[in-house]
Design a protein around this motif. Sequence first.
Motif, PDB file in Angstrom:
ATOM      1  N   THR A   1      -8.256 120.724 -39.149  1.00  0.00           N
ATOM      2  CA  THR A   1      -9.344 121.174 -40.014  1.00  0.00           C
ATOM      3  C   THR A   1      -8.969 120.892 -41.470  1.00  0.00           C
ATOM      4  O   THR A   1      -7.907 120.347 -41.762  1.00  0.00           O
ATOM      5  CB  THR A   1      -9.631 122.671 -39.784  1.00  0.00           C
ATOM      6  OG1 THR A   1     -10.802 123.059 -40.520  1.00  0.00           O
ATOM      7  CG2 THR A   1      -8.454 123.537 -40.219  1.00  0.00           C
TER       8      THR A   1
ATOM      9  N   ASP B   1     -10.579 121.649 -45.965  1.00  0.00           N
ATOM     10  CA  ASP B   1     -11.631 122.201 -46.811  1.00  0.00           C
ATOM     11  C   ASP B   1     -12.316 121.134 -47.651  1.00  0.00           C
ATOM     12  O   ASP B   1     -13.284 121.419 -48.356  1.00  0.00           O
ATOM     13  CB  ASP B   1     -11.097 123.324 -47.718  1.00  0.00           C
ATOM     14  CG  ASP B   1     -10.220 122.817 -48.859  1.00  0.00           C
ATOM     15  OD1 ASP B   1      -9.812 121.637 -48.827  1.00  0.00           O
ATOM     16  OD2 ASP B   1      -9.924 123.603 -49.774  1.00  0.00           O
TER      17      ASP B   1
ATOM     18  N   ALA C   1     -14.361 120.510 -39.054  1.00  0.00           N
ATOM     19  CA  ALA C   1     -14.231 120.529 -40.508  1.00  0.00           C
ATOM     20  C   ALA C   1     -15.594 120.732 -41.155  1.00  0.00           C
ATOM     21  O   ALA C   1     -16.636 120.474 -40.535  1.00  0.00           O
ATOM     22  CB  ALA C   1     -13.604 119.229 -41.003  1.00  0.00           C
TER      23      ALA C   1
ATOM     24  N   PRO D   1     -14.366 126.698 -44.377  1.00  0.00           N
ATOM     25  CA  PRO D   1     -13.203 126.328 -43.571  1.00  0.00           C
ATOM     26  C   PRO D   1     -12.823 127.388 -42.536  1.00  0.00           C
ATOM     27  O   PRO D   1     -12.453 127.058 -41.407  1.00  0.00           O
ATOM     28  CB  PRO D   1     -12.102 126.150 -44.625  1.00  0.00           C
ATOM     29  CG  PRO D   1     -12.839 125.723 -45.854  1.00  0.00           C
ATOM     30  CD  PRO D   1     -14.119 126.503 -45.826  1.00  0.00           C
TER      31      PRO D   1
ATOM     32  N   SER E   1      -4.062 121.966 -41.157  1.00  0.00           N
ATOM     33  CA  SER E   1      -5.172 121.927 -42.108  1.00  0.00           C
ATOM     34  C   SER E   1      -4.802 121.039 -43.292  1.00  0.00           C
ATOM     35  O   SER E   1      -3.703 121.128 -43.820  1.00  0.00           O
ATOM     36  CB  SER E   1      -5.493 123.343 -42.590  1.00  0.00           C
ATOM     37  OG  SER E   1      -6.607 123.353 -43.458  1.00  0.00           O
TER      38      SER E   1
ATOM     39  N   THR F   1      -8.068 125.297 -47.727  1.00  0.00           N
ATOM     40  CA  THR F   1      -7.141 124.652 -46.791  1.00  0.00           C
ATOM     41  C   THR F   1      -6.211 125.667 -46.143  1.00  0.00           C
ATOM     42  O   THR F   1      -6.048 125.694 -44.921  1.00  0.00           O
ATOM     43  CB  THR F   1      -6.296 123.591 -47.529  1.00  0.00           C
ATOM     44  OG1 THR F   1      -7.150 122.600 -48.073  1.00  0.00           O
ATOM     45  CG2 THR F   1      -5.288 122.948 -46.595  1.00  0.00           C
TER      46      THR F   1
ATOM     47  N   ALA G   1      -8.028 128.370 -43.927  1.00  0.00           N
ATOM     48  CA  ALA G   1      -8.325 127.901 -42.576  1.00  0.00           C
ATOM     49  C   ALA G   1      -7.099 128.026 -41.685  1.00  0.00           C
ATOM     50  O   ALA G   1      -7.174 128.518 -40.544  1.00  0.00           O
ATOM     51  CB  ALA G   1      -8.809 126.452 -42.621  1.00  0.00           C
TER      52      ALA G   1
END
Length: 277
Positions: free
Chosen positions: A30, A32, A57, A95, A117, A134, A137
């Motif tokens: 994932t 941001d 994402a 996120p 992430s 970031t 998440a």
Amino acid sequence: MLILASPNLWFFTQKYIFNMEKKKPLILVTNDDGMFAPGIKHLIRVAKQHGDIVVVAPDSPQSGKGHAITIDEPLRLNKVEVADGVHAYECNGTPVDCVKLAKHVLLKDRQPDLCVSGINHGSNASINIIYSGTLSAAMEASLEGIPSIGFSLLNYSFEADFEFCLSQISKIIEFALNNSFGDSKLLNVNIPYVPESGLKGIKVCRQSNARWEEEFLESKDPRDRPYYWLTGKFVLEDKGEDHDLHALEQGYISVVPSMHDLTHYDALSAIQKMEEL
């Protein structure tokens, strides 16, 4: 409420998850900065070398959203193509929403072995972990019991070169899949931008004591109404040499194991008399 963008998405996803090779680690990817940011493309390349991956994402940049969640509108998932053999989904939320949907909808029948992430465009060292989408998440995944890593490169440019640090990121992912983080399930990894001189290695360290001195620039719009633009400067107040900012200045990748408990234990005794009020 969750809305699946395609009527066949749920069936397809469940069939895919069921058919994953159980022997391979499952890695959730994932970020941001959005699905098509350069950083996540490089992270997908590296993560694919270590196991089966699922990517969830945001469908737009969400930098600085911290641990925000969406509660006032429906969340949607839309399957997208990012690389051969990669199952990826864009989400219209934050996120943290991406991780929640991955955990409780797409992967509800199988716990990921690791969440990664990033790679974030810009530093998330020191106090920036509080604001970072970031790291939030990754933190959300760690709250769910999933070992998690947030990766950030100290370069904000969309054209930043990521190639020089991918081998080190691969080593960190491999370590995470084969070793415990101890009492922590979250690593904050920041990488100095030194592609020409080369990285000196990895330093496991603490978060530095620093803060932002904020300022709001005031101006007026065409209708003569005031508006404000956040700016400021970063202030390092740490005199030590065992923290993340010092490691980065010396050309090392900083790795900070992080926790969720925000209790200031040393202050408990200082305010104990409050119970007598």
